[in-house]
Scaffold this active site. Structure first.
Site, PDB file in Angstrom:
ATOM      1  N   TYR A 158      37.402  74.324 -58.295  1.00 36.01           N
ATOM      2  CA  TYR A 158      38.860  74.331 -59.380  1.00 36.01           C
ATOM      3  C   TYR A 158      38.505  73.600 -60.671  1.00 36.01           C
ATOM      4  O   TYR A 158      37.883  72.752 -60.873  1.00 36.01           O
ATOM      5  CB  TYR A 158      39.709  73.301 -58.557  1.00 36.01           C
ATOM      6  CG  TYR A 158      40.110  73.811 -57.282  1.00 36.01           C
ATOM      7  CD1 TYR A 158      40.042  75.251 -56.790  1.00 36.01           C
ATOM      8  CD2 TYR A 158      40.694  72.940 -56.301  1.00 36.01           C
ATOM      9  CE1 TYR A 158      40.433  75.598 -55.640  1.00 36.01           C
ATOM     10  CE2 TYR A 158      41.177  73.465 -55.130  1.00 36.01           C
ATOM     11  CZ  TYR A 158      40.992  74.842 -54.719  1.00 36.01           C
ATOM     12  OH  TYR A 158      41.519  75.149 -53.625  1.00 36.01           O
ATOM     13  N   GLN A 161      41.604  76.263 -43.178  1.00 40.26           N
ATOM     14  CA  GLN A 161      42.545  76.334 -44.643  1.00 40.26           C
ATOM     15  C   GLN A 161      42.728  77.811 -45.083  1.00 40.26           C
ATOM     16  O   GLN A 161      42.120  78.219 -45.846  1.00 40.26           O
ATOM     17  CB  GLN A 161      42.193  75.368 -45.653  1.00 40.26           C
ATOM     18  CG  GLN A 161      43.435  75.370 -46.890  1.00 40.26           C
ATOM     19  CD  GLN A 161      43.006  74.339 -47.806  1.00 40.26           C
ATOM     20  OE1 GLN A 161      43.342  74.571 -49.110  1.00 40.26           O
ATOM     21  NE2 GLN A 161      42.163  73.430 -47.706  1.00 40.26           N
TER      22      GLN A 161
END
Length: 351
Positions: A54, A174
């Site tokens: 990220y 996830q």
């Protein structure tokens, strides 16, 4: 805030987690990103999710700084490996895991990661090598629990067998999950349940589409994720969430939210948390006040009649095909590319 154990033997997590995939180091200035983390803490959120990929590592740095001074044992820090660093094969190789883990620990300013997740399956590395690297990191005290993100059911099942053999605490998956995107229900959730793996789902608001801000026939509003966040426009448009058919269906669900005395985001979040296999749902925020508003849904129970009406309102726009689990999509692309070498394979700019 309510709390639940992640998987059969994982950490205790807040029912809502805070993630910074498209905000910290991207959509928000550093001060605003820090304010959102602080608002999450004030609201009782103890679980924070990020990744080495990220914003090129800046998201981890900002999260680490924002959590500075917080009792380390009071928070669950989750990050991922597999998409950051150098491009090419070996994303989950022993060498790449060791390099990425040390980088994440440094950027986050912590001595250990509570939940370390394999970010997409890596066909170029033997699964045994990946799991042994995780086992070594657990033994070294650098990570406490292991998870995967966007793996297919068969990949999760094989990993679970190896985890048991190696004594690895594989406790979490996830995946993307929302009332619009239900591809995990048929295969992934049953495979995880059998192995004691819990769901830590992302995009419960379908990239912001389930906030009601996008309207059929109109352009996306200025400053929204679809136009303002690098990668945000892909995560929404990739799944045709901005089609008029989807947005009209979302408006119908919005009317049901009004009847229930909830906002649309609250209803969408409550719907995700209604699934007994979902331990926590990861939300983001571009402003601190969004967090408190959305968390009002965390303890809401939706009755069977309301759930039925939601399904009726959405109708055919709900995506359920398990073949669209991200790992399986990438496998299919790779197979197509192998038969047609001119076809490029691009890594998805989501998660």
């Amino acid at each position: 805030m309510e709390y639940r154990r992640l998987g059969a033997s994982g950490p205790v997590v807040s029912r809502v987690a805070f993630g910074n995939s498209l905000t910290a180091g991207n959509q928000l200035e550093d001060r605003a990103a820090t304010a959102c983390v602080r608002a999450a803490l004030d609201a009782g959120i103890t679980t924070f999710d990020t990744a080495d990929a990220y914003a090129g590592g800046r998201a981890e740095e900002l999260l680490g700084r924002a959590l500075g001074g917080v009792d380390r044992d009071s928070v669950v820090i989750c990050t991922k490996v597999g998409r950051g660093g150098k491009p090419g094969p070996g994303a989950l190789s022993r060498a790449r895991i060791a390099e990425s883990l040390d980088g994440s620990l440094r950027r986050l300013g912590t001595g250990h990661i509570d939940l370390y997740q394999a970010h997409l399956y890596d066909d170029s590395t033997p699964l045994d090598e990946t799991m042994r690297a995780f086992a070594d990191a657990v033994a070294a005290g650098k990570i406490r629990y292991v998870g995967v993100s966007e793996w297919a059911a068969d990949e999760i099942a094989r990993a679970a067998v190896l985890a048991r053999e190696l004594g690895i605490p594989l406790v979490a998956n996830q995946p993307q999950y929302s009332m619009l995107w239900r591809v995990i229900e048929a295969e992934v959730v049953p495979a995880c349940e059998e192995s004691g793996i819990g769901q830590m789902v992302w995009s419960p608001l379908a990239g912001g589409v389930l906030t009601g801000k996008y309207k059929p026939g109109l352009r996306a509003p200025a400053g929204s994720r679809a136009v303002a966040a690098k990668g945000g426009e892909i995560s929404i448009q990739r799944y045709s969430f901005l089609s008029d058919e989807v947005l009209s269906a979302v408006e119908r669900v919005g009317a049901l939210a009004d009847e229930a005395g909830l906002t649309l985001p609250q209803l969408a979040l409550a719907w995700v948390l209604q699934n007994s296999q979902v331990a926590t749902a990861v939300i983001g925020a571009s402003a601190p006040e969004q967090i408190g508003r959305n968390l009002a849904a965390a303890g809401k129970t939706l009755g069977p009649e309301l759930l039925r009406r939601i399904d009726d309102a959405l109708g055919a726009v709900v995506v359920r095909d398990p073949g669209l689990t991200l790992s399986r999509m990438l496998r299919a692309r790779a197979a197509t590319a192998a038969s047609s070498p001119a076809t490029p394979i691009s890594s998805p700019a989501i998660l």
